[in-house]
Design an enzyme around this catalytic site. Structure first.
Site, short mmCIF file in Angstrom:
data_model
loop_
_atom_site.label_atom_id
_atom_site.label_comp_id
_atom_site.label_asym_id
_atom_site.label_seq_id
_atom_site.Cartn_x
_atom_site.Cartn_y
_atom_site.Cartn_z
N ARG A 243 0.55 -1.29 -0.51
CA ARG A 243 0.07 0.06 -0.18
C ARG A 243 0.86 1.39 -0.39
NH1 ARG A 243 -3.58 -2.18 -1.35
NH2 ARG A 243 -5.75 -2.56 -0.99
N GLU A 272 -3.60 7.78 -4.65
CA GLU A 272 -3.94 7.24 -5.73
C GLU A 272 -5.14 7.62 -5.90
OE1 GLU A 272 -4.00 2.76 -5.93
OE2 GLU A 272 -2.62 2.34 -4.79
N HIS A 290 -1.43 -0.29 -9.94
CA HIS A 290 -2.60 -0.68 -9.05
C HIS A 290 -2.33 -2.00 -10.15
CE1 HIS A 290 -3.92 -0.88 -4.59
NE2 HIS A 290 -4.26 -2.33 -5.45
C1 DGY Z 1 -6.05 -5.84 -2.46
O1 DGY Z 1 -6.59 -7.10 -2.52
O2 DGY Z 1 -6.09 -5.41 -1.39
C2 DGY Z 1 -5.65 -5.35 -3.60
O3 DGY Z 1 -5.19 -3.88 -4.14
C3 DGY Z 1 -6.69 -4.20 -4.39
O4 DGY Z 1 -7.41 -3.44 -3.24
#
Ligand code: DGY
Length: 324
Positions: A243, A272, A290
């Site tokens: 993240r 983001e 992402h």
């Molecule tokens: C997750 O599965 O956490 C991906 O990053 C999308 O949210």
């Protein structure tokens, strides 16, 4: 199940998942595929029995304070749930589920993709070819850094980190070290060829590549700050598929600009889809939008897992993937 519960789906899902959901539920599907925003999420919570949400839905305590609250469940499409205030959800009696396991391999693949791209200058090389600058092969052209035999430091050793360890140790002969406050057993680590380190700092001292795999929590916010980036080797690369919040993006820009670290491969960002503008100008950074779990197979599996959790919840059975 008796009456068909109403489920608001905040974003478009793979067609087959939307069909499967619509068989058992009164599914309110997203037509325009735009994030609902706070007001739209509150409408959903007022008007539906459950919300099938994603990382682009900020389910804060303010949003969850909506009255009257009809929804009883948030089925998150994704493994990470830092966009949901789980304490507020719990206080409001909302069950929350996520979709672990099914995205492990795809996300590990993206971490390895970034590792290879940034060390072998693949993004830069592609830009070079596309803009017509390439004049042909030469012994000193665009030399990168060898991956095979190097040391990979994993920050967090959950499912995705373990899948990265398997790929890099057995595939590239990398030495894998890791730090996790809740480490796997010695036997599990040994099977992956991974060696534990007591502290994150030890990992940063030794690693040629540092790959982040911890959840985003208040404790891990800006875990990779200026001091820890400076602790990395000047020849080392940072990979983030976890993240954005785990990295202080401003400090990272400085570290990349002044040579504190050699480069970074990023799939996630602090704000983001906004990206710190300097990153866009840097050749030693690979930037992906992402894409960790973005394969046809995985996104269908994630959808099915979310639908399975919804079915279990509304039939009164225990959730397979209960977060709250
Ligand atoms: C997750 O599965 O956490 C991906 O990053 C999308 O949210």
């Amino acid at each position: 199940m008796t009456a068909r519960p109403t489920v608001v789906v905040t974003r478009r899902l793979p067609g087959i998942v939307e069909e499967e959901l619509s068989r058992d539920f009164e599914a309110k599907l997203s037509r325009d595929d735009r994030p609902l925003g706070a007001a739209g999420l509150q409408d959903a919570l007022r008007g539906a029995d459950a919300v099938l949400c994603t990382v682009t839905d900020r389910l804060t305590s303010e949003v969850l304070a909506v009255e009257p609250l009809r929804a009883r469940m948030l089925a998150n499409f994704g493994v990470g749930f830092n966009h949901i205030d789980t304490a507020a959800a719990k206080a409001r009696g909302l069950a929350v589920s996520n979709t672990p396991d099914v995205l492990t391999e795809a996300t590990a693949d993206i971490a390895v993709t970034l590792l290879l791209m940034v060390s072998r200058r693949a993004g830069e090389g592609e830009r070079h070819v596309r803009c017509g600058a390439w004049t042909g092969w030469r012994p000193t052209h665009m030399l990168g850094t060898e991956v095979s035999g190097k040391t990979l430091g994993l920050v967090g050793m959950g499912r995705i980190a373990r899948a990265v360890a398997r790929r890099t140790h057995h595939g590239f002969g990398m030495r894998v070290i890791f730090h996790d406050p809740y480490p796997p057993s010695a036997a599990e680590a040994a099977a992956l060829g991974a060696e534990p380190r007591e502290t994150l700092e030890q990992v940063l001292d030794e690693a040629d590549f540092v790959s982040l795999h911890c959840p985003a929590t208040p404790e891990t916010r800006h875990l990779m700050n200026r001091e820890r980036l400076a602790r990395m080797r000047r020849s080392a690369f940072l990979i983030n598929t976890a993240r954005g919040d785990v990295v202080d993006e401003a400090a990272l820009v400085e570290a990349l600009g002044d040579g504190t670290i050699a480069g970074a491969g990023l799939d996630v960002y602090e704000r983001e889809p906004e990206i710190t503008p300097e990153l866009l100008t840097m050749e030693n950074v690979v930037l992906l939008p992402h894409l960790g779990s973005a394969t046809q197979e995985t996104r269908i599996a994630m959808g099915r897992r979310a639908v399975e959790n919804l079915r279990l919840f509304f039939s009164g059975a225990p959730l397979r993937d209960r977060v709250v």
